[in-house]
Design a protein around this motif. Sequence first.
Motif, PDB file in Angstrom:
ATOM      1  N   ARG A   1       9.459   7.005  -2.449  1.00 52.14           N
ATOM      2  CA  ARG A   1       9.602   7.758  -3.693  1.00 52.14           C
ATOM      3  C   ARG A   1       9.522   9.243  -3.372  1.00 52.14           C
ATOM      4  O   ARG A   1       8.583   9.702  -2.745  1.00 52.14           O
ATOM      5  N   GLY A   2      10.513   9.987  -3.822  1.00 53.77           N
ATOM      6  CA  GLY A   2      10.551  11.419  -3.565  1.00 53.77           C
ATOM      7  C   GLY A   2       9.984  12.215  -4.726  1.00 53.77           C
ATOM      8  O   GLY A   2       9.918  11.744  -5.858  1.00 53.77           O
ATOM      9  N   VAL A   3       9.579  13.430  -4.441  1.00 51.88           N
ATOM     10  CA  VAL A   3       9.095  14.347  -5.468  1.00 51.88           C
ATOM     11  C   VAL A   3      10.254  15.268  -5.834  1.00 51.88           C
ATOM     12  O   VAL A   3      10.831  15.912  -4.971  1.00 51.88           O
ATOM     13  N   MET A   4      10.588  15.313  -7.132  1.00 48.99           N
ATOM     14  CA  MET A   4      11.721  16.135  -7.554  1.00 48.99           C
ATOM     15  C   MET A   4      11.250  17.410  -8.227  1.00 48.99           C
ATOM     16  O   MET A   4      10.237  17.435  -8.915  1.00 48.99           O
ATOM     17  N   ASP A   5      12.000  18.449  -8.011  1.00 47.02           N
ATOM     18  CA  ASP A   5      11.738  19.737  -8.621  1.00 47.02           C
ATOM     19  C   ASP A   5      12.093  19.671 -10.107  1.00 47.02           C
ATOM     20  O   ASP A   5      12.950  18.891 -10.515  1.00 47.02           O
ATOM     21  N   ARG A   6      11.466  20.516 -10.921  1.00 45.82           N
ATOM     22  CA  ARG A   6      11.728  20.477 -12.359  1.00 45.82           C
ATOM     23  C   ARG A   6      13.155  20.890 -12.718  1.00 45.82           C
ATOM     24  O   ARG A   6      13.616  20.624 -13.818  1.00 45.82           O
ATOM     25  N   VAL A   7      13.863  21.519 -11.799  1.00 43.05           N
ATOM     26  CA  VAL A   7      15.260  21.887 -12.042  1.00 43.05           C
ATOM     27  C   VAL A   7      16.093  20.635 -12.323  1.00 43.05           C
ATOM     28  O   VAL A   7      16.996  20.646 -13.155  1.00 43.05           O
ATOM     29  N   HIS A   8      15.760  19.531 -11.661  1.00 46.39           N
ATOM     30  CA  HIS A   8      16.514  18.290 -11.838  1.00 46.39           C
ATOM     31  C   HIS A   8      16.371  17.721 -13.245  1.00 46.39           C
ATOM     32  O   HIS A   8      17.236  16.986 -13.707  1.00 46.39           O
TER      33      HIS A   8
ATOM     34  N   GLY B   1       0.823  -1.199   0.000  1.00 39.34           N
ATOM     35  CA  GLY B   1       0.000   0.000   0.000  1.00 39.34           C
ATOM     36  C   GLY B   1       0.855   1.246   0.000  1.00 39.34           C
ATOM     37  O   GLY B   1       2.081   1.196  -0.027  1.00 39.34           O
ATOM     38  N   ARG B   2       0.186   2.359   0.065  1.00 40.07           N
ATOM     39  CA  ARG B   2       0.871   3.641  -0.043  1.00 40.07           C
ATOM     40  C   ARG B   2       0.882   4.358   1.294  1.00 40.07           C
ATOM     41  O   ARG B   2      -0.072   4.299   2.051  1.00 40.07           O
ATOM     42  N   ILE B   3       1.994   5.029   1.527  1.00 40.42           N
ATOM     43  CA  ILE B   3       2.150   5.841   2.733  1.00 40.42           C
ATOM     44  C   ILE B   3       2.656   7.199   2.287  1.00 40.42           C
ATOM     45  O   ILE B   3       3.539   7.279   1.440  1.00 40.42           O
ATOM     46  N   LEU B   4       2.117   8.254   2.838  1.00 41.11           N
ATOM     47  CA  LEU B   4       2.581   9.595   2.528  1.00 41.11           C
ATOM     48  C   LEU B   4       3.450  10.083   3.676  1.00 41.11           C
ATOM     49  O   LEU B   4       3.013  10.122   4.818  1.00 41.11           O
ATOM     50  N   TYR B   5       4.686  10.435   3.349  1.00 44.71           N
ATOM     51  CA  TYR B   5       5.599  11.006   4.326  1.00 44.71           C
ATOM     52  C   TYR B   5       6.045  12.342   3.772  1.00 44.71           C
ATOM     53  O   TYR B   5       6.607  12.410   2.678  1.00 44.71           O
ATOM     54  N   VAL B   6       5.780  13.410   4.486  1.00 40.94           N
ATOM     55  CA  VAL B   6       6.097  14.749   4.003  1.00 40.94           C
ATOM     56  C   VAL B   6       7.247  15.299   4.835  1.00 40.94           C
ATOM     57  O   VAL B   6       7.208  15.267   6.059  1.00 40.94           O
ATOM     58  N   ALA B   7       8.274  15.794   4.145  1.00 44.57           N
ATOM     59  CA  ALA B   7       9.422  16.389   4.823  1.00 44.57           C
ATOM     60  C   ALA B   7       9.889  17.601   4.028  1.00 44.57           C
ATOM     61  O   ALA B   7       9.775  17.627   2.805  1.00 44.57           O
TER      62      ALA B   7
ATOM     63  N   VAL C   1      14.917   9.157 -11.406  1.00 45.31           N
ATOM     64  CA  VAL C   1      13.735   8.389 -11.804  1.00 45.31           C
ATOM     65  C   VAL C   1      13.973   6.903 -11.554  1.00 45.31           C
ATOM     66  O   VAL C   1      13.082   6.185 -11.112  1.00 45.31           O
ATOM     67  N   PHE C   2      15.188   6.427 -11.799  1.00 45.80           N
ATOM     68  CA  PHE C   2      15.524   5.032 -11.511  1.00 45.80           C
ATOM     69  C   PHE C   2      15.323   4.724 -10.026  1.00 45.80           C
ATOM     70  O   PHE C   2      14.852   3.660  -9.652  1.00 45.80           O
ATOM     71  N   MET C   3      15.653   5.689  -9.169  1.00 40.43           N
ATOM     72  CA  MET C   3      15.508   5.508  -7.724  1.00 40.43           C
ATOM     73  C   MET C   3      14.086   5.812  -7.235  1.00 40.43           C
ATOM     74  O   MET C   3      13.825   5.758  -6.048  1.00 40.43           O
ATOM     75  N   GLY C   4      13.173   6.135  -8.156  1.00 39.29           N
ATOM     76  CA  GLY C   4      11.774   6.292  -7.777  1.00 39.29           C
ATOM     77  C   GLY C   4      11.268   7.710  -7.680  1.00 39.29           C
ATOM     78  O   GLY C   4      10.138   7.924  -7.254  1.00 39.29           O
ATOM     79  N   ALA C   5      12.073   8.689  -8.050  1.00 38.27           N
ATOM     80  CA  ALA C   5      11.619  10.076  -7.952  1.00 38.27           C
ATOM     81  C   ALA C   5      10.458  10.332  -8.903  1.00 38.27           C
ATOM     82  O   ALA C   5      10.351   9.732  -9.961  1.00 38.27           O
ATOM     83  N   VAL C   6       9.591  11.233  -8.487  1.00 38.31           N
ATOM     84  CA  VAL C   6       8.387  11.588  -9.235  1.00 38.31           C
ATOM     85  C   VAL C   6       8.498  13.054  -9.619  1.00 38.31           C
ATOM     86  O   VAL C   6       8.948  13.873  -8.823  1.00 38.31           O
ATOM     87  N   PHE C   7       8.062  13.403 -10.827  1.00 36.09           N
ATOM     88  CA  PHE C   7       8.068  14.792 -11.258  1.00 36.09           C
ATOM     89  C   PHE C   7       7.218  15.612 -10.289  1.00 36.09           C
ATOM     90  O   PHE C   7       6.196  15.136  -9.808  1.00 36.09           O
ATOM     91  N   GLY C   8       7.607  16.845 -10.059  1.00 36.36           N
ATOM     92  CA  GLY C   8       6.917  17.682  -9.087  1.00 36.36           C
ATOM     93  C   GLY C   8       5.722  18.434  -9.618  1.00 36.36           C
ATOM     94  O   GLY C   8       5.381  19.471  -9.083  1.00 36.36           O
TER      95      GLY C   8
END
Length: 144
Positions: A110-117, A79-85, A128-135
Amino acid sequence: MEHTALASLLGLILLFFSFPVTLRTFRRLNKLRIARLRRQQTNWVQPPRWFLESVQKATHLVLPVSVHHHNRSPPPAHGRILYVANHQVAALEAPTLLATVYAETGRLPRGVMDRVHLGIPLWSEFLVFMGAVFGDRDSVAEMM
C-alpha cells in the motif's frame, strides 16, 4: 438575431449568479467523496487476484524489470512490513515496484499518496482501490 443575443446574455447572467451556488455544491460533494474514500481506505481489501495479475503482467510488459535475490529472507505471510522509497517526478518505478512485489509475494504493498491526487476524481478512486493511503499523519499512523 436580437432574440439570440438576449438569450445568450440572459444565460450568462444566470450562470454568473448561480456560480457561487455551484461552487458551494461542488465543494460539499467533494467533501463527501473524500469522506467515502477515507472509509474505503480503512476497510481496504486487496483487489482480486485475476485483476492484480493482469495489471502486473501489463506493467512488466511496458516497463520490464529483473529481480535478483541477494541473501534475502522470505517476507512474512501475514503482518505489516514498512518499505520506504523515494520516487522520481514521473514515479515510473512505483508501478514496477508494486507489480514486482506482488509477483514475488502475492501481497500488494500500500502506497502513501499526496493530497494532490485527491483533486483528481477517478484517479483518486483508483488509487484507493489499489490500496493507496492518504498522506496525512492520522492515516499513515493507522496503517502502521
